[in-house]
Design an enzyme around this catalytic site. Structure first.
Site, mmCIF file in Angstrom:
data_model
loop_
_atom_site.group_PDB
_atom_site.id
_atom_site.type_symbol
_atom_site.label_atom_id
_atom_site.label_comp_id
_atom_site.label_asym_id
_atom_site.label_seq_id
_atom_site.Cartn_x
_atom_site.Cartn_y
_atom_site.Cartn_z
ATOM 1 N N GLY A 218 0.904 -1.154 0.016
ATOM 2 C CA GLY A 218 0.131 0.036 -0.060
ATOM 3 C C GLY A 218 0.723 1.265 -0.035
ATOM 4 O O GLY A 218 1.945 1.391 -0.688
ATOM 5 N N SER A 219 0.556 2.210 0.829
ATOM 6 C CA SER A 219 1.203 3.406 0.871
ATOM 7 C C SER A 219 2.480 3.463 1.218
ATOM 8 O O SER A 219 3.527 4.690 0.924
ATOM 9 C CB SER A 219 0.249 4.274 1.416
ATOM 10 O OG SER A 219 -1.138 4.645 0.813
#
Lengths: 491, 446
Positions: A218-219
């Site tokens: 993810g981020s």
């Protein structure tokens, strides 16, 4: 009659030549295959005649694995005093299922077979003592390991922590874990029952979430995307358009920011620094598209993705989307830039990414073993810290450090704030599927000005917070607990 | 080798070889002690002393009673026995293989075998003397073979009834019977070879002699079938019948006897297989010993033997350092596998070569004889040793189906040891010619 006698002699000689051939077949050509037949107890019995060396924590006192004498046919039994906490590091030592993790990779030392142990072996042999193996001293900090386990609780996930300057792994906690004791039982039935139960258990407990398996980061992958941007001539003040959603070319799908809306803290345009602080998907999608798949791939490879990362136990290297998959698929590039699509990383690998930034852009080889000591306590092998790569320049590293500090100070990672200590961090909330809560991540190091520890945390499928889960809310406090405990300010 | 003169009367060669055998045998014993206990136990010098006495007595006996003998026989055979002894000491006492100390009884039997060896050399001053007692020896042989069937005497051990028990003494008369049978056959076939060579009748493709001369073949077949079916001893049955047919062929040069023998044996084997499942299962086990279904059961012994030799590899685990005790009956039938594990390929090839040398010298002695009886006797004795060693080593290494039989000179067991040393004495006697005392009486020459 002499002719018959000669013929008979030749015939018998022929029979003995057959025997000679057969003996060579058994003892040379098929020897390995025969000797390794599971019904051959010889090799295993010989192996268990050895007083196998201990596996210890970095304090050289805390026992991860040791051998005790046994009354049965096999002389020494392997015991794990804190089985669930260290199973992913020690692995098991089983009559039936062989070895795993350190028990496997350091077997030559532990079983006393390494050439360095030859003199000791000889003395033991002459004195009629059982052969003794060497002691393996790991880099694991036992107190910190416990802190990490307590902070993670029983939520499936993992915590990994490294010393950025040396690459020494301080914490490697995985949930679920397993108990290696029954697997290492001398009774094959006990070992088989335990094995079967583990096969049926959810979450593949035999594979450690910290290093054997990987998940979409993810981020937290935005660290790598930002690194690629900085390495390719962009700066923290470079600006991009700030729409509420990014229309992806070639398709109808879009990328939106978490929680919807435009990137906070920006107007029409928003800087890289802001987008990083608030983890804006739209902007990073744009950055990804601007950089292109190839540059992203290059940067992730520099951090060890898709490479053979040398490690003492199995290490599932990070994976980046294949460039082929980007052909005619620009959305895949944008989604890869925010750590989705086919991007995968294990938590230890993300801790290494954090550590490289903390260490001025120098990536150290991850190291799980500090030294090996012979039975007399003499050090016979010492593992020195080793540079493994320089994925980014030191300027990029210091810019990224500032960006990550801003995340903890006032961005998505404020839950990791520690009074008096500057913490650099990045959250990640990987919504990899519409059916399951996201995997939540936090990658951090501290103190930001003089880093001593880098940590990565993943809590799988939201850790009980469902769709409300985010890296900042669930994973950051765990990282904070570990950092606090290590830097000595924790309660 | 055939053109070389018979190495007769070289006592120094024999002494040197005997000393070498002694050194190797005592060394093996000492290594076992070292390997098992980590030190030299007090029995090592004692045993070395006893071995020294035994080897030197053997050497002196040959030197005194058969000074012109081939100097290779005694050292080679006694080295095999010495290695076997070290391995027997190594294997017992262990509850898995041998319930009690088996080295002591083996040591006693070695002494008895040495006495039997000396007595044979002393009593048989000229091997041609034996030619005079054809039928007596033949009857003694058959009687010995069938002795275990006498009620009250026979004992069944491990499913085979081949033991005779008188008071505390237990022995396997068939081992000694083997010697008598070879002597008888040498004498009988030498006398009848011309008649047996005639082929007045035919049976299908086979040329056959007259029925009355064929009698002994059928008798031998019958005896071997009795051994097979009543005593359930496949190894001995195969050995006797094989020896009989091979000697018949040696004497007559008629291939028809070989074919007939094979046919008859095949019939016996087929009947045996259908009647008992005994023979068939052995063939099955040989082929499938390592199959997971039977590797822990029927295949266990053979599989363990393969594992032992394979684990030993080229160099072996070292004496006293392997796990040959995992092979059931390692000290009798599976001696070869035990040696192969601890001495490696070097050891197993060494043992094979020692047999090749021993048997080769036997045939050499046969070729050196001027008359038929001596030729048949030496060749027959060499064949017995060769076939027996091949049957058991081939069985242990899965070359052929396993049939339990001792490894000559090496395995544990008094009867086998005594019988083989009598064979050795007869081979030495044949190679040497008449004893000096006899020659002196007859005048020079002979």
């Amino acid at each position: 009659m002499d002719r018959q006698i000669r013929r008979m002699a030749v015939a018998l000689l022929g029979l003995f030549l057959l025997l000679l051939a057969q003996v060579n077949y058994i003892q040379v050509f098929a020897a390995d295959e025969l000797a390794n037949n599971p019904a051959n107890r010889r090799l295993i019995i010989q192996e268990y005649e050895v007083d196998r060396g201990d596996i210890l924590a970095r304090d050289a006192r805390t026992v991860l694995a040791r051998s005790v004498t046994s009354r049965g046919e096999l002389r020494f039994l392997r015991r794990y005093p804190d089985p669930h906490l260290y199973a992913g590091i020690t692995g098991y030592y089983s009559v039936v299922f062989g070895r795993s993790e350190l028990e496997q990779s350091y077997n030559d030392y532990l079983s006393g077979r390494a050439p360095a142990l030859f003199p000791t072996n000889l003395v033991d042999e002459l004195l009629g003592r059982p052969k003794r193996g060497a002691t393996v001293i790991t880099t694991i900090d036992p107190r910190l390991q416990e802190v990490a386990r307590d902070a993670l609780g029983d939520r499936p996930g993992a915590v990994a922590a490294v010393d950025p300057a040396t690459g020494e792994v301080l914490v490697l906690v995985s949930v679920p874990s397993f108990n290696p004791n029954p697997l290492s039982s001398h009774d094959p039935a006990t070992a088989r029952d335990a094995w079967r139960a583990l096969q049926d258990a959810p979450g593949q407990p035999l594979l450690a979430n910290a290093n054997d398996l990987f998940y979409p980061p993810g981020s937290t992958f935005k660290i790598l995307t930002a690194a690629a941007a900085l390495e390719n001539g962009l700066g923290p003040d470079s600006e991009w358009d700030n729409p509420p959603e990014l229309d992806l070319p070639q398709t109808e799908s879009t990328i939106t920011n978490a929680g919807g809306g435009t990137c906070p803290g920006g107007g029409e345009r928003v800087t890289l620094a802001r987008a990083f602080q608030y983890s804006c998907n739209v902007i990073f999608g744009e950055i990804g598209l601007e950089l292109g798949g190839e540059r992203l791939a290059e940067q992730s490879e520099a951090f060890g993705f898709e490479q053979d990362v040398p490690f003492d136990i199995p290490f599932r290297e990070g994976q980046f989307s294949t460039l082929d998959s980007f052909e005619n698929d620009q959305p895949a590039v944008a989604r890869s830039a925010i750590g989705l699509q086919d991007v995968r990383a294990n938590p230890l690998h993300m801790a290494l990414v954090g550590a490289a930034i903390a260490n001025d852009g120098v990536l150290m080889r991850p190291q799980l073993v500090r030294e090996v000591r012979g039975p007399q306590g003499l050090v016979i092998d010492e593992m020195d810290p080793e540079e493994w790569g320089r994925p980014i320049s030191s300027e990029t590293a210091s810019i990224l450090t500032e960006l990550m500090e801003s995340v903890v100070e006032a961005g998505t990672g404020t839950a990791a704030r520690i009074p008096g200590i500057p913490v650099a961090g990045k959250t990640g909330t990987a919504r990899y599927s519409n059916e399951a809560p996201p995997h939540v991540w936090f990658v951090a190091f501290a103190p930001a000005d003089q880093p001593r520890i880098a940590v990565a945390v993943v809590v799988l499928n939201g850790g009980g917070f469902g769709d409300e889960a985010s890296g900042g809310r669930v994973a950051a406090p765990i990282a904070r607990a570990v950092i606090e405990a290590y830097l000595g300010t924790g309660g | 080798m055939s053109e070389a003169a018979a190495p007769r009367g070289r006592p120094r060669v024999q002494l040197a070889l005997t000393v070498l055998a002694l050194v190797l045998a005592s060394g093996a014993y000492a290594l076992v002690s070292l390997g098992r206990t980590g030190g030299i136990t007090p029995d090592v010098p004692l045993v070395a002393g006893l071995l020294l006495a035994g080897y030197l007595s053997g050497h002196l006996l040959v030197r005194r009673l058969a000074p012109t003998a081939d100097p290779v026989f005694f050292p080679v055979a006694s080295l095999l026995t010495g290695l076997g002894f070290a391995m027997i000491y190594r294997l017992g006492p262990d509850l898995r293989t041998a319930p009690q100390n088996i080295a002591l009884p083996q040591g006693i039997w070695m002494t008895v075998a040495l006495v039997a060896f000396g007595l044979t050399l002393w009593l048989v001053k000229d091997h041609r003397q034996l030619d005079a007692f054809t039928y007596t020896i033949g009857l003694v042989g058959i009687a010995l073979l069938l002795l275990p069937l006498v009620p009250g005497l026979g004992r069944t051990v491990n499913g085979a009834q081949l033991w005779v028990e008188i008071g505390p003494l237990r022995f396997q008369p068939s081992e000694l019977g083997k010697v008598a049978v070879v002597v008888f056959l040498a004498s009988y076939l030498n006398a009848k070879k011309e008649i047996l060579q005639l082929a007045p009748g035919r049976l299908g493709p086979f040329q056959l002699p007259q029925a009355r001369h064929l009698g002994p073949v059928l008798v031998a077949w019958g005896v071997s079938l009795v051994i097979l079916f009543v005593q359930k001893d496949i190894g001995a049955s195969l050995l006797y019948f094989g020896i009989f047919v091979l000697m018949l062929w040696l004497a007559t040069a008629r291939g028809a006897y070989l074919s007939l023998g094979i046919v008859l044996f095949a019939i016996g084997a087929v009947i045996g297989a259908s009647q008992f499942g005994h023979v068939e299962s052995r063939i099955d086990i040989r082929l499938h010993a390592l199959d997971p279904q039977i590797v822990q059961d029927e295949g266990y012994q053979l599989a363990q033997a393969q594992f032992a030799m394979a684990t030993g590899g080229i160099a072996g685990s070292g004496l006293g350092q392997g796990l040959p005790t995992y092979i059931p009956f390692a000290y009798t039938d599976f001696m070869f596998a035990a040696l192969g594990e601890e001495l490696g390929l070097f050891g197993s090839v060494g043992v094979l070569l020692l047999f090749v040398v021993l048997i080769g010298r036997g045939f050499r002695a046969a070729l050196d004889q001027s008359e038929g009886f001596g030729k048949l006797l030496a060749a027959g004795l060499a064949t017995v040793l060769g076939v027996q060693a091949f049957i058991i080593i081939g069985g242990v290494t899965r070359l052929i189906p396993l049939t339990g039989i001792t490894l000559p000179f090496v395995s544990y067991g008094g009867s086998s040891l005594v019988a083989n040393y009598v064979i050795l004495a007869l081979l030495i006697r044949t190679s040497a010619g008449p004893a000096p005392s006899l020659r002196a009486r007859e005048g020079v020459g002979g």
